[in-house]
Design a protein around this motif. Sequence first.
Motif, PDB file in Angstrom:
ATOM      1  N   ARG A  86       7.189   9.976 -12.701  1.00  0.00           N
ATOM      2  CA  ARG A  86       6.162  10.973 -13.015  1.00  0.00           C
ATOM      3  C   ARG A  86       5.140  11.142 -11.896  1.00  0.00           C
ATOM      4  O   ARG A  86       4.422  12.137 -11.870  1.00  0.00           O
ATOM      5  N   VAL A  87       5.017  10.147 -11.026  1.00  0.00           N
ATOM      6  CA  VAL A  87       3.965  10.180 -10.002  1.00  0.00           C
ATOM      7  C   VAL A  87       4.472  10.920  -8.772  1.00  0.00           C
ATOM      8  O   VAL A  87       5.485  10.532  -8.192  1.00  0.00           O
ATOM      9  N   PRO A  88       3.797  12.010  -8.356  1.00  0.00           N
ATOM     10  CA  PRO A  88       4.228  12.725  -7.151  1.00  0.00           C
ATOM     11  C   PRO A  88       4.150  11.825  -5.939  1.00  0.00           C
ATOM     12  O   PRO A  88       3.191  11.070  -5.766  1.00  0.00           O
ATOM     13  N   ARG A  89       5.180  11.885  -5.105  1.00  0.00           N
ATOM     14  CA  ARG A  89       5.177  11.092  -3.886  1.00  0.00           C
ATOM     15  C   ARG A  89       4.654  11.937  -2.749  1.00  0.00           C
ATOM     16  O   ARG A  89       5.221  12.969  -2.394  1.00  0.00           O
ATOM     17  N   THR A  90       3.550  11.506  -2.185  1.00  0.00           N
ATOM     18  CA  THR A  90       2.910  12.229  -1.095  1.00  0.00           C
ATOM     19  C   THR A  90       2.964  11.362   0.150  1.00  0.00           C
ATOM     20  O   THR A  90       3.741  10.411   0.232  1.00  0.00           O
ATOM     21  N   ALA A  91       2.130  11.676   1.131  1.00  0.00           N
ATOM     22  CA  ALA A  91       2.082  10.867   2.342  1.00  0.00           C
ATOM     23  C   ALA A  91       1.655   9.446   1.987  1.00  0.00           C
ATOM     24  O   ALA A  91       0.827   9.247   1.106  1.00  0.00           O
ATOM     25  N   PRO A  92       2.239   8.452   2.641  1.00  0.00           N
ATOM     26  CA  PRO A  92       1.907   7.068   2.315  1.00  0.00           C
ATOM     27  C   PRO A  92       0.411   6.805   2.444  1.00  0.00           C
ATOM     28  O   PRO A  92      -0.236   7.274   3.367  1.00  0.00           O
ATOM     29  N   ARG A  93      -0.111   6.040   1.458  1.00  0.00           N
ATOM     30  CA  ARG A  93      -1.521   5.662   1.512  1.00  0.00           C
ATOM     31  C   ARG A  93      -1.621   4.314   2.198  1.00  0.00           C
ATOM     32  O   ARG A  93      -1.019   3.344   1.774  1.00  0.00           O
ATOM     33  N   ARG A  94      -2.392   4.249   3.256  1.00  0.00           N
ATOM     34  CA  ARG A  94      -2.530   3.010   4.008  1.00  0.00           C
ATOM     35  C   ARG A  94      -3.891   2.380   3.773  1.00  0.00           C
ATOM     36  O   ARG A  94      -4.897   3.072   3.728  1.00  0.00           O
ATOM     37  N   ALA A  95      -3.884   1.066   3.652  1.00  0.00           N
ATOM     38  CA  ALA A  95      -5.153   0.359   3.607  1.00  0.00           C
ATOM     39  C   ALA A  95      -5.778   0.433   4.992  1.00  0.00           C
ATOM     40  O   ALA A  95      -5.071   0.381   6.000  1.00  0.00           O
ATOM     41  N   PRO A  96      -7.080   0.585   5.086  1.00  0.00           N
ATOM     42  CA  PRO A  96      -7.727   0.721   6.388  1.00  0.00           C
ATOM     43  C   PRO A  96      -7.813  -0.612   7.111  1.00  0.00           C
ATOM     44  O   PRO A  96      -8.866  -1.222   7.217  1.00  0.00           O
ATOM     45  N   ILE A  97      -6.655  -1.098   7.594  1.00  0.00           N
ATOM     46  CA  ILE A  97      -6.647  -2.409   8.234  1.00  0.00           C
ATOM     47  C   ILE A  97      -6.534  -2.298   9.745  1.00  0.00           C
ATOM     48  O   ILE A  97      -6.561  -3.293  10.443  1.00  0.00           O
ATOM     49  N   ASP A  98      -6.387  -1.067  10.271  1.00  0.00           N
ATOM     50  CA  ASP A  98      -6.313  -0.918  11.717  1.00  0.00           C
ATOM     51  C   ASP A  98      -7.697  -1.049  12.349  1.00  0.00           C
ATOM     52  O   ASP A  98      -7.836  -1.462  13.491  1.00  0.00           O
ATOM     53  N   GLU A  99      -8.727  -0.644  11.608  1.00  0.00           N
ATOM     54  CA  GLU A  99     -10.076  -0.778  12.099  1.00  0.00           C
ATOM     55  C   GLU A  99     -10.727  -1.929  11.341  1.00  0.00           C
ATOM     56  O   GLU A  99     -11.174  -1.782  10.210  1.00  0.00           O
ATOM     57  N   VAL A 100     -10.760  -3.093  11.949  1.00  0.00           N
ATOM     58  CA  VAL A 100     -11.231  -4.288  11.275  1.00  0.00           C
ATOM     59  C   VAL A 100     -12.726  -4.440  11.462  1.00  0.00           C
ATOM     60  O   VAL A 100     -13.237  -4.400  12.579  1.00  0.00           O
ATOM     61  N   VAL A 101     -13.440  -4.596  10.368  1.00  0.00           N
ATOM     62  CA  VAL A 101     -14.877  -4.830  10.424  1.00  0.00           C
ATOM     63  C   VAL A 101     -15.110  -6.321  10.622  1.00  0.00           C
ATOM     64  O   VAL A 101     -14.598  -7.132   9.840  1.00  0.00           O
TER      65      VAL A 101
ATOM     66  N   THR B 200       0.822  -1.211   0.000  1.00  0.00           N
ATOM     67  CA  THR B 200       0.000   0.000   0.000  1.00  0.00           C
ATOM     68  C   THR B 200       0.855   1.260   0.000  1.00  0.00           C
ATOM     69  O   THR B 200       0.517   2.252  -0.655  1.00  0.00           O
ATOM     70  N   GLU B 201       1.981   1.234   0.710  1.00  0.00           N
ATOM     71  CA  GLU B 201       2.831   2.407   0.842  1.00  0.00           C
ATOM     72  C   GLU B 201       3.905   2.496  -0.240  1.00  0.00           C
ATOM     73  O   GLU B 201       4.666   3.475  -0.284  1.00  0.00           O
ATOM     74  N   ALA B 202       3.975   1.514  -1.119  1.00  0.00           N
ATOM     75  CA  ALA B 202       4.999   1.526  -2.170  1.00  0.00           C
ATOM     76  C   ALA B 202       4.753   2.661  -3.160  1.00  0.00           C
ATOM     77  O   ALA B 202       3.609   3.021  -3.451  1.00  0.00           O
ATOM     78  N   ASP B 203       5.838   3.199  -3.687  1.00  0.00           N
ATOM     79  CA  ASP B 203       5.736   4.180  -4.774  1.00  0.00           C
ATOM     80  C   ASP B 203       5.601   3.476  -6.121  1.00  0.00           C
ATOM     81  O   ASP B 203       5.061   4.056  -7.074  1.00  0.00           O
ATOM     82  N   ALA B 204       6.098   2.256  -6.211  1.00  0.00           N
ATOM     83  CA  ALA B 204       5.994   1.462  -7.443  1.00  0.00           C
ATOM     84  C   ALA B 204       6.025  -0.002  -7.050  1.00  0.00           C
ATOM     85  O   ALA B 204       6.614  -0.387  -6.031  1.00  0.00           O
ATOM     86  N   LEU B 205       5.381  -0.834  -7.880  1.00  0.00           N
ATOM     87  CA  LEU B 205       5.190  -2.239  -7.541  1.00  0.00           C
ATOM     88  C   LEU B 205       5.574  -3.129  -8.723  1.00  0.00           C
ATOM     89  O   LEU B 205       5.260  -2.825  -9.871  1.00  0.00           O
ATOM     90  N   ILE B 206       6.257  -4.233  -8.411  1.00  0.00           N
ATOM     91  CA  ILE B 206       6.521  -5.284  -9.388  1.00  0.00           C
ATOM     92  C   ILE B 206       5.790  -6.528  -8.904  1.00  0.00           C
ATOM     93  O   ILE B 206       6.034  -6.995  -7.787  1.00  0.00           O
ATOM     94  N   ALA B 207       4.858  -7.040  -9.708  1.00  0.00           N
ATOM     95  CA  ALA B 207       4.039  -8.179  -9.305  1.00  0.00           C
ATOM     96  C   ALA B 207       4.359  -9.367 -10.204  1.00  0.00           C
ATOM     97  O   ALA B 207       4.176  -9.295 -11.421  1.00  0.00           O
ATOM     98  N   VAL B 208       4.846 -10.462  -9.602  1.00  0.00           N
ATOM     99  CA  VAL B 208       5.308 -11.622 -10.370  1.00  0.00           C
ATOM    100  C   VAL B 208       4.636 -12.889  -9.851  1.00  0.00           C
ATOM    101  O   VAL B 208       4.628 -13.151  -8.645  1.00  0.00           O
TER     102      VAL B 208
END
Length: 210
Positions: free
Chosen positions: A183-198, A76-84
Motif C-alpha cells: 500500500r505504501v508508494p515507493r518513492t526516492a530512497p529516504r536517507r538518514a543525514p549521516i553524510d554531514e556529521v555534527v 533507511t532505504e528499505a521499503d519494509a522492515l522486519i525487526a527481531v
Amino acid sequence: MQPLKLVVVSAGLGKPSSTRLLGDRLAEATRRGLAGRDVAADVQVVELRDVAVDIANNLLTGFPAPGLRAAIEAVTEADALIAVTPIFTASYSGLFKSFFDVLDNTALVGKPVLIAATGGTARHSLALEHALRPLFAYLRATVAPTAVYAATDDWGSGAAAGTDGLGARITRAGGELADLAGRVPRTAPRRAPIDEVVPFAEQLAALRRG
C-alpha cells in the motif's frame, strides 16, 4: 518496477542464532505474500552483532564507521522492515535498542515494520507489546498487527510444517507486512543525514541549550 527492498534487522548474538532464523522465516513469508500480489522482493539481512562495536563508538562520538553506515542506509532505504531481537530481562536487547538510537529520528516514519522476538520461555512474549511496539510507534513506523514471539519450545514439527503454532503466526504476520508494504508508494530512497556529521561537542551543547 524495481523489486521491493525488504530488510531484516537481527539482534541475535549467537551464530547460528534462533533470532536470525526467525527473521529469515518471516522474510520468506513476506516474500510469499508479496509474490501473491505480483510484487518481487529483494531481502537484505543486517546482523547487529557484526556492527556492535561500531554502534557503541557512534553513541560516544557521533561518527558512524563504514559498516554501521551501510547498515543505517539499508534500514533507511528499505521499503519494509522486519525487526527481531532476543528478549533479555523482559525487554529488547541493549544492542537492538542502541542501533535504533543511532538512526535519524525520521528514518522510519511511515515505514511498514514487522516486530518479532525470541526467548527461552513463553512468559516473555508480552515484551513485544510493552517494549517493541511502543518503540516503533514512537519512531512513527507503521507496525503490522501481528507480532511474532518464538520460545524455545515453539521450534517443533508444527512450526517447521507451518500448519499451526509458530508457523501459522509467521505466515499471518508475513502476509500483513506484505499487505502494508504493497500500500505504501515507493518513492526516492529516504536517507538518514549521516553524510554531514555534527561533532559530538556541538550536539551536547545543543542539548544543554534545549
